[in-house]
Design a protein around this motif. Structure first.
Motif, PDB file in Angstrom:
ATOM      1  N   UNK A 168     -10.548   0.290  74.622  1.00 41.93           N
ATOM      2  CA  UNK A 168     -11.161   0.151  75.973  1.00 41.93           C
ATOM      3  C   UNK A 168     -12.614   0.747  76.089  1.00 41.93           C
ATOM      4  N   UNK A 169     -13.440   0.242  77.086  1.00 45.33           N
ATOM      5  CA  UNK A 169     -14.623   0.572  77.182  1.00 45.33           C
ATOM      6  C   UNK A 169     -14.685   1.425  78.594  1.00 45.33           C
ATOM      7  N   UNK A 170     -15.188   2.514  78.654  1.00 50.00           N
ATOM      8  CA  UNK A 170     -15.533   2.924  80.114  1.00 50.00           C
ATOM      9  C   UNK A 170     -16.790   2.988  80.231  1.00 50.00           C
ATOM     10  N   UNK A 171     -17.436   2.383  81.219  1.00 53.37           N
ATOM     11  CA  UNK A 171     -18.951   2.467  81.601  1.00 53.37           C
ATOM     12  C   UNK A 171     -18.973   3.372  82.822  1.00 53.37           C
ATOM     13  N   UNK A 172     -19.567   4.468  82.274  1.00 54.34           N
ATOM     14  CA  UNK A 172     -19.824   5.629  83.481  1.00 54.34           C
ATOM     15  C   UNK A 172     -21.049   5.716  84.155  1.00 54.34           C
ATOM     16  N   UNK A 173     -21.164   5.523  85.349  1.00 58.28           N
ATOM     17  CA  UNK A 173     -22.709   5.368  86.045  1.00 58.28           C
ATOM     18  C   UNK A 173     -22.763   6.885  86.868  1.00 58.28           C
ATOM     19  N   UNK A 175     -25.601  14.764  87.772  1.00 60.93           N
ATOM     20  CA  UNK A 175     -24.200  14.487  88.236  1.00 60.93           C
ATOM     21  C   UNK A 175     -22.975  14.948  87.133  1.00 60.93           C
ATOM     22  N   UNK A 176     -23.396  16.001  86.277  1.00 58.84           N
ATOM     23  CA  UNK A 176     -22.260  16.400  85.129  1.00 58.84           C
ATOM     24  C   UNK A 176     -21.786  15.218  84.394  1.00 58.84           C
ATOM     25  N   UNK A 177     -22.971  14.213  84.369  1.00 56.78           N
ATOM     26  CA  UNK A 177     -22.679  13.249  83.404  1.00 56.78           C
ATOM     27  C   UNK A 177     -22.370  13.466  81.904  1.00 56.78           C
ATOM     28  N   UNK A 178     -23.312  14.372  81.576  1.00 55.90           N
ATOM     29  CA  UNK A 178     -23.159  14.930  80.136  1.00 55.90           C
ATOM     30  C   UNK A 178     -22.052  15.722  79.756  1.00 55.90           C
ATOM     31  N   UNK A 179     -21.699  16.455  80.637  1.00 51.35           N
ATOM     32  CA  UNK A 179     -20.427  17.291  80.533  1.00 51.35           C
ATOM     33  C   UNK A 179     -19.150  16.236  80.392  1.00 51.35           C
ATOM     34  N   UNK A 180     -19.177  15.587  81.164  1.00 50.53           N
ATOM     35  CA  UNK A 180     -18.178  14.245  81.227  1.00 50.53           C
ATOM     36  C   UNK A 180     -18.191  13.485  79.790  1.00 50.53           C
ATOM     37  N   UNK A 184     -10.443  12.677  69.811  1.00 54.38           N
ATOM     38  CA  UNK A 184     -10.433  12.091  68.809  1.00 54.38           C
ATOM     39  C   UNK A 184     -10.322  10.506  68.505  1.00 54.38           C
ATOM     40  N   UNK A 185      -9.779   9.909  69.403  1.00 50.06           N
ATOM     41  CA  UNK A 185      -9.895   8.404  69.868  1.00 50.06           C
ATOM     42  C   UNK A 185     -11.024   7.802  70.753  1.00 50.06           C
ATOM     43  N   UNK A 186     -12.247   8.579  70.762  1.00 52.76           N
ATOM     44  CA  UNK A 186     -13.501   8.044  71.431  1.00 52.76           C
ATOM     45  C   UNK A 186     -14.564   8.146  70.908  1.00 52.76           C
ATOM     46  N   UNK A 187     -15.182   7.001  70.936  1.00 54.26           N
ATOM     47  CA  UNK A 187     -16.773   7.161  70.517  1.00 54.26           C
ATOM     48  C   UNK A 187     -17.516   7.289  71.867  1.00 54.26           C
ATOM     49  N   UNK A 188     -18.713   7.813  71.835  1.00 59.02           N
ATOM     50  CA  UNK A 188     -19.349   7.951  73.078  1.00 59.02           C
ATOM     51  C   UNK A 188     -21.036   7.548  72.910  1.00 59.02           C
ATOM     52  N   UNK A 230     -19.233   5.092  77.592  1.00 55.00           N
ATOM     53  CA  UNK A 230     -20.548   4.974  77.738  1.00 55.00           C
ATOM     54  C   UNK A 230     -21.293   5.679  78.958  1.00 55.00           C
ATOM     55  N   UNK A 231     -22.321   6.399  78.808  1.00 54.10           N
ATOM     56  CA  UNK A 231     -22.860   7.205  79.812  1.00 54.10           C
ATOM     57  C   UNK A 231     -24.110   6.487  80.203  1.00 54.10           C
ATOM     58  N   UNK A 232     -24.171   6.134  81.427  1.00 56.33           N
ATOM     59  CA  UNK A 232     -25.440   5.158  81.842  1.00 56.33           C
ATOM     60  C   UNK A 232     -26.027   5.805  83.103  1.00 56.33           C
ATOM     61  N   UNK A 233     -27.503   5.647  83.303  1.00 61.48           N
ATOM     62  CA  UNK A 233     -28.087   5.957  84.553  1.00 61.48           C
ATOM     63  C   UNK A 233     -28.249   5.116  85.260  1.00 61.48           C
ATOM     64  N   UNK A 234     -27.828   4.916  86.837  1.00 56.86           N
ATOM     65  CA  UNK A 234     -27.753   3.804  87.474  1.00 56.86           C
ATOM     66  C   UNK A 234     -29.288   3.322  87.748  1.00 56.86           C
ATOM     67  N   UNK A 235     -30.241   4.239  87.568  1.00 59.25           N
ATOM     68  CA  UNK A 235     -31.579   3.808  87.958  1.00 59.25           C
ATOM     69  C   UNK A 235     -32.179   2.958  86.659  1.00 59.25           C
TER      70      UNK A 235
END
Length: 231
Positions: free
Chosen positions: A1-6, A11-16, A24-28, A76-81
């Motif tokens: 699974x890939x989670x694309x976080x915008x 916006x608490x993006x780093x905490x998330x 243990x089952x995720x890479x970021x 994956x933490x991404x900035x919309x801009x």
């Protein structure tokens, strides 16, 4: 699974990212398009040279990395801009999309404490709305997340068919190995944390009411679609 976080900034993006990074089952991945965005726009951001030296700045190279299926799950933490004109987006197809939002008055106050000049493009509410229109996804208001992190994270996991892990509720202080080089400028508060902060106080009065007026319609539209935990 890939989670694309915008999200936009602050916006608490780093905490998330840390919440998923503690599983243990995720890479970021931390803002993989940042260097490509700076190279494309020529903008002068804090630590610009260090960021450009730390990441590939070719958008196609970054897109290929983001599109690759992970051996384990990927957050994956991404900035919309960062997704300015000319940036590829096909890499984000067939992924789970998460949109983190925060009241623009809080974003403006928090971002303004780190930068002297702020534009609507910097806080990215319009850009995030455009990405939501293209990909859809699940919207989480960070106010709800701070009010009850366990409930909101469990609800999100149910929505995407992911098993629950209590590891998401805390993390070691001091940051994550996947932090971008810019962490020393932006991540001070979250580096001191070991979990999600509690509810915030009253809304600050922004010193940029023009930005607040521009951002509020996009925030309100996304908030109307937010995930609501069962009560």
């Amino acid at each position: 699974m890939r989670i694309i976080a915008w999200s936009g900034p602050r916006n608490l993006s780093t905490a998330m990212m840390y919440a998923f990074g503690n599983r243990p089952d995720f890479e970021v991945m931390d803002e993989p398009f940042y260097a490509a965005y700076l190279a494309a726009t020529g903008l002068d951001h804090p630590m610009r040279d260090a960021i450009l030296a730390s990441q590939p700045s070719d958008p196609a190279t970054v897109a290929a990395t983001c599109a690759a299926e992970p051996k384990i799950h990927s957050y994956q933490k991404h900035m919309a801009h960062h997704m300015v004109a000319g940036m590829p987006l096909s890499w984000a197809e067939s992924a789970v999309h998460l949109h983190l939002i925060r009241h623009p008055a809080r974003v403006i106050a928090s971002y303004g404490a780190k930068r002297d000049t702020i534009t609507e493009a910097d806080i990215a509410f319009a850009a995030q709305a455009t990405l939501y229109d293209r990909f859809g996804g699940i919207v989480i208001d960070t106010a709800d997340l701070r009010d009850n992190p366990r409930e909101m994270l469990q609800k999100f996991c149910v929505e995407i068919g992911l098993s629950w892990s209590d590891a998401m509720l805390s993390w070691p202080a001091g940051g994550h190995p996947s932090d971008g080089v810019w962490a020393s400028h932006w991540y001070g508060a979250v580096h001191r944390s070991t979990g999600f902060a509690g509810p915030e106080g009253p809304l600050p009065r922004p010193d940029r009411p023009d930005l607040l007026r521009a951002a509020l319609p996009f925030y309100d539209a996304l908030r109307d679609r937010r995930l609501i935990a069962a009560r």
